[in-house]
Design a protein around this motif. Sequence first.
Motif, PDB file in Angstrom:
ATOM      1  N   GLU A 188       0.826  -1.208   0.000  1.00 40.78           N
ATOM      2  CA  GLU A 188       0.000   0.000   0.000  1.00 40.78           C
ATOM      3  C   GLU A 188       0.862   1.261   0.000  1.00 40.78           C
ATOM      4  OE1 GLU A 188      -2.577  -0.503   3.355  1.00 40.78           O
ATOM      5  OE2 GLU A 188      -3.115  -2.522   2.705  1.00 40.78           O
ATOM      6  N   GLY A 189       2.031   1.168   0.601  1.00 37.18           N
ATOM      7  CA  GLY A 189       2.994   2.276   0.600  1.00 37.18           C
ATOM      8  C   GLY A 189       4.387   1.724   0.771  1.00 37.18           C
ATOM      9  N   GLY A 190       5.385   2.482   0.335  1.00 34.59           N
ATOM     10  CA  GLY A 190       6.768   2.048   0.502  1.00 34.59           C
ATOM     11  C   GLY A 190       7.112   0.851  -0.375  1.00 34.59           C
ATOM     12  N   GLY A 191       8.201   0.178   0.002  1.00 37.54           N
ATOM     13  CA  GLY A 191       8.632  -1.007  -0.723  1.00 37.54           C
ATOM     14  C   GLY A 191       9.279  -0.736  -2.058  1.00 37.54           C
ATOM     15  N   LEU A 192       9.655   0.516  -2.314  1.00 38.66           N
ATOM     16  CA  LEU A 192      10.263   0.860  -3.593  1.00 38.66           C
ATOM     17  C   LEU A 192      11.788   0.822  -3.498  1.00 38.66           C
ATOM     18  CD1 LEU A 192       7.995   3.808  -4.779  1.00 38.66           C
ATOM     19  CD2 LEU A 192       8.050   1.465  -5.656  1.00 38.66           C
ATOM     20  N   PRO A 193      12.452   0.469  -4.610  1.00 38.82           N
ATOM     21  CA  PRO A 193      13.915   0.418  -4.574  1.00 38.82           C
ATOM     22  C   PRO A 193      14.540   1.800  -4.448  1.00 38.82           C
ATOM     23  CG  PRO A 193      13.098   0.047  -6.799  1.00 38.82           C
ATOM     24  CD  PRO A 193      11.902   0.054  -5.909  1.00 38.82           C
ATOM     25  N   VAL A 194      15.631   1.847  -3.690  1.00 35.76           N
ATOM     26  CA  VAL A 194      16.458   3.046  -3.584  1.00 35.76           C
ATOM     27  C   VAL A 194      17.851   2.637  -4.037  1.00 35.76           C
ATOM     28  CG1 VAL A 194      17.416   4.809  -2.071  1.00 35.76           C
ATOM     29  CG2 VAL A 194      15.100   3.957  -1.674  1.00 35.76           C
ATOM     30  N   ILE A 195      18.318   3.249  -5.134  1.00 32.70           N
ATOM     31  CA  ILE A 195      19.575   2.845  -5.746  1.00 32.70           C
ATOM     32  C   ILE A 195      20.473   4.067  -5.865  1.00 32.70           C
ATOM     33  CG2 ILE A 195      20.641   1.732  -7.742  1.00 32.70           C
ATOM     34  CD1 ILE A 195      17.865   0.466  -8.296  1.00 32.70           C
ATOM     35  N   SER A 196      21.650   3.971  -5.282  1.00 37.62           N
ATOM     36  CA  SER A 196      22.567   5.127  -5.229  1.00 37.62           C
ATOM     37  C   SER A 196      21.842   6.363  -4.722  1.00 37.62           C
ATOM     38  CB  SER A 196      23.180   5.387  -6.618  1.00 37.62           C
ATOM     39  OG  SER A 196      24.065   4.362  -6.961  1.00 37.62           O
ATOM     40  N   GLU A 197      21.073   6.170  -3.649  1.00 41.19           N
ATOM     41  CA  GLU A 197      20.339   7.234  -2.966  1.00 41.19           C
ATOM     42  C   GLU A 197      19.223   7.839  -3.825  1.00 41.19           C
ATOM     43  OE1 GLU A 197      23.291  10.020  -1.629  1.00 41.19           O
ATOM     44  OE2 GLU A 197      23.912   8.731   0.035  1.00 41.19           O
ATOM     45  N   THR A 198      18.837   7.147  -4.892  1.00 46.98           N
ATOM     46  CA  THR A 198      17.762   7.618  -5.760  1.00 46.98           C
ATOM     47  C   THR A 198      16.568   6.678  -5.651  1.00 46.98           C
ATOM     48  OG1 THR A 198      19.327   8.574  -7.334  1.00 46.98           O
ATOM     49  CG2 THR A 198      17.098   8.157  -8.139  1.00 46.98           C
ATOM     50  N   LEU A 199      15.398   7.223  -5.341  1.00 49.62           N
ATOM     51  CA  LEU A 199      14.173   6.424  -5.281  1.00 49.62           C
ATOM     52  C   LEU A 199      13.713   6.130  -6.703  1.00 49.62           C
ATOM     53  CD1 LEU A 199      11.917   5.285  -3.350  1.00 49.62           C
ATOM     54  CD2 LEU A 199      10.670   7.397  -3.867  1.00 49.62           C
ATOM     55  N   ILE A 200      13.521   4.854  -7.019  1.00 50.01           N
ATOM     56  CA  ILE A 200      13.107   4.432  -8.351  1.00 50.01           C
ATOM     57  C   ILE A 200      11.635   4.022  -8.310  1.00 50.01           C
ATOM     58  CG2 ILE A 200      13.547   2.864 -10.270  1.00 50.01           C
ATOM     59  CD1 ILE A 200      15.888   4.727  -9.699  1.00 50.01           C
ATOM     60  N   GLU A 201      10.834   4.656  -9.125  1.00 48.68           N
ATOM     61  CA  GLU A 201       9.405   4.352  -9.190  1.00 48.68           C
ATOM     62  C   GLU A 201       9.199   3.130 -10.083  1.00 48.68           C
ATOM     63  OE1 GLU A 201       5.414   4.471  -8.451  1.00 48.68           O
ATOM     64  OE2 GLU A 201       6.902   5.818  -7.542  1.00 48.68           O
ATOM     65  N   VAL A 202       8.620   2.067  -9.489  1.00 48.88           N
ATOM     66  CA  VAL A 202       8.358   0.838 -10.234  1.00 48.88           C
ATOM     67  C   VAL A 202       6.891   0.473 -10.035  1.00 48.88           C
ATOM     68  CG1 VAL A 202       8.965  -1.594 -10.558  1.00 48.88           C
ATOM     69  CG2 VAL A 202      10.722   0.040  -9.833  1.00 48.88           C
ATOM     70  N   PRO A 203       6.136   0.286 -11.101  1.00 47.79           N
ATOM     71  CA  PRO A 203       4.726  -0.083 -10.940  1.00 47.79           C
ATOM     72  C   PRO A 203       4.568  -1.555 -10.587  1.00 47.79           C
ATOM     73  CG  PRO A 203       5.277  -0.046 -13.251  1.00 47.79           C
ATOM     74  CD  PRO A 203       6.509   0.418 -12.519  1.00 47.79           C
ATOM     75  N   ALA A 234      -0.945  -3.028   5.255  1.00 44.23           N
ATOM     76  CA  ALA A 234      -1.131  -4.423   5.646  1.00 44.23           C
ATOM     77  C   ALA A 234      -0.657  -5.416   4.590  1.00 44.23           C
ATOM     78  CB  ALA A 234      -2.617  -4.675   5.944  1.00 44.23           C
ATOM     79  N   ARG A 235      -0.396  -4.952   3.382  1.00 41.39           N
ATOM     80  CA  ARG A 235      -0.068  -5.875   2.288  1.00 41.39           C
ATOM     81  C   ARG A 235       1.429  -6.070   2.166  1.00 41.39           C
ATOM     82  NH1 ARG A 235      -2.867  -4.589  -3.325  1.00 41.39           N
ATOM     83  NH2 ARG A 235      -1.408  -2.826  -3.276  1.00 41.39           N
ATOM     84  N   GLU A 236       1.849  -7.315   1.962  1.00 37.51           N
ATOM     85  CA  GLU A 236       3.268  -7.630   1.807  1.00 37.51           C
ATOM     86  C   GLU A 236       3.812  -7.117   0.475  1.00 37.51           C
ATOM     87  OE1 GLU A 236       4.518 -11.619   4.126  1.00 37.51           O
ATOM     88  OE2 GLU A 236       3.426 -11.955   2.273  1.00 37.51           O
ATOM     89  N   ARG A 237       5.106  -6.945   0.451  1.00 41.00           N
ATOM     90  CA  ARG A 237       5.823  -6.701  -0.806  1.00 41.00           C
ATOM     91  C   ARG A 237       6.330  -8.049  -1.299  1.00 41.00           C
ATOM     92  NH1 ARG A 237      11.694  -5.774  -2.053  1.00 41.00           N
ATOM     93  NH2 ARG A 237      11.913  -4.005  -3.485  1.00 41.00           N
ATOM     94  N   ILE A 238       5.957  -8.434  -2.522  1.00 41.26           N
ATOM     95  CA  ILE A 238       6.372  -9.713  -3.095  1.00 41.26           C
ATOM     96  C   ILE A 238       7.149  -9.440  -4.375  1.00 41.26           C
ATOM     97  CG2 ILE A 238       5.642 -11.934  -4.024  1.00 41.26           C
ATOM     98  CD1 ILE A 238       3.138 -11.740  -2.313  1.00 41.26           C
ATOM     99  N   THR A 239       8.362  -9.969  -4.443  1.00 45.39           N
ATOM    100  CA  THR A 239       9.205  -9.770  -5.623  1.00 45.39           C
ATOM    101  C   THR A 239       9.765 -11.094  -6.125  1.00 45.39           C
ATOM    102  OG1 THR A 239      11.135  -9.354  -4.215  1.00 45.39           O
ATOM    103  CG2 THR A 239       9.917  -7.426  -5.006  1.00 45.39           C
ATOM    104  N   LEU A 240       9.996 -11.140  -7.421  1.00 45.31           N
ATOM    105  CA  LEU A 240      10.768 -12.204  -8.050  1.00 45.31           C
ATOM    106  C   LEU A 240      12.125 -11.607  -8.393  1.00 45.31           C
ATOM    107  CD1 LEU A 240       8.144 -13.427 -10.710  1.00 45.31           C
ATOM    108  CD2 LEU A 240       8.151 -13.817  -8.230  1.00 45.31           C
ATOM    109  N   SER A 241      13.174 -12.419  -8.335  1.00 50.32           N
ATOM    110  CA  SER A 241      14.509 -11.904  -8.606  1.00 50.32           C
ATOM    111  C   SER A 241      15.273 -12.887  -9.476  1.00 50.32           C
ATOM    112  CB  SER A 241      15.263 -11.660  -7.293  1.00 50.32           C
ATOM    113  OG  SER A 241      16.460 -10.959  -7.525  1.00 50.32           O
ATOM    114  N   PHE A 242      15.830 -12.382 -10.582  1.00 48.64           N
ATOM    115  CA  PHE A 242      16.569 -13.207 -11.536  1.00 48.64           C
ATOM    116  C   PHE A 242      17.968 -12.619 -11.690  1.00 48.64           C
ATOM    117  CE2 PHE A 242      12.148 -12.656 -13.324  1.00 48.64           C
ATOM    118  CZ  PHE A 242      11.614 -13.769 -12.697  1.00 48.64           C
TER     119      PHE A 242
END
Length: 296
Positions: A152-167, A189-197
């Motif tokens: 619902e909020g948060g869970g976004l990547p921060v790379i080299s101190e830059t917040l990256i918006e990912v849908p 209340a909702r988990e963040r679920i990711t796949l990683s390759f």
Amino acid sequence: MGLDEVVVVDEVVTIAERARLVEWATEQGAAGLLQQNPVDPLSRTTPFFAAADRGRSVLTRDEGTEPDSTDLVWIPREKGEVFLPEEFWAVRTRVVSRLGLEALPDDPYKGSFLTCVSPGGDVHTHKDARLPLDGSPPLPLLRCNVLVQRPEGGGLPVISETLIEVPERGVWALHPTELMHGATPVVGARERITLSFGFVVDPEPLWGVAIGVADDLAPLVLDGVRASLRDAGIDPARAAVYDALLEPGAHTVRELADRLSVRAEQIWAEAHRLLRLGILRRPVAPPSADLRRYSL
């Protein structure tokens, strides 16, 4: 993509695949089959899998291997039989195709896996170690992370101190061995679920790509760079590499290595520093509607 770039692509997961993957992850979590990350206590993951045979990754399939006896940070031990669903591998195939990664070998350590981060959890900021393979110098890695379920909020990547918006249902790709990265805390209340390759990247193909001084770099700035390098007191061989890289026109790493009679790896190391500073530039493919690049 360059070692200092992040690429985001939308909709690499279908709605039906998303539903199945969320259901599967929830079932695995409820059954206690996902393992707690020792550094991020609210993060749970599957074992690491190899794409070739869908078994455990090459460096973790030996049950006797322990992290303290290798260069590996952590090996998640399964608590029961865990096999990733077909939808997981379908998404991986699609990501490989969309990003043109067919030639890259699988990351033999972390391979492919699924992760759930509970509300309040995050991903600590870190940088992965390069992997030495078959006696070669340690090579950079590329990792493609798919946001199957966005909280619902948060869970976004921060790379080299830059917040990256990912849908939701999008993927972001980065070189985790080159860039500091983490993620913001999960809110709601909702988990963040990711796949990683994961993939191993050999920079050698880039040695044939033309690079040159950035067109928009003012001559006075370039003169200042040269003066700074002279004042730094670097050794003559390294200074010669910088002088060649800063010459007008475009040239490749291989061309300069042959001309200076030095190893291409040495030219590339110095060229990469200047690329990251924006002093050198290389050709970049034009952006498409569903692909976004970030240079960090």
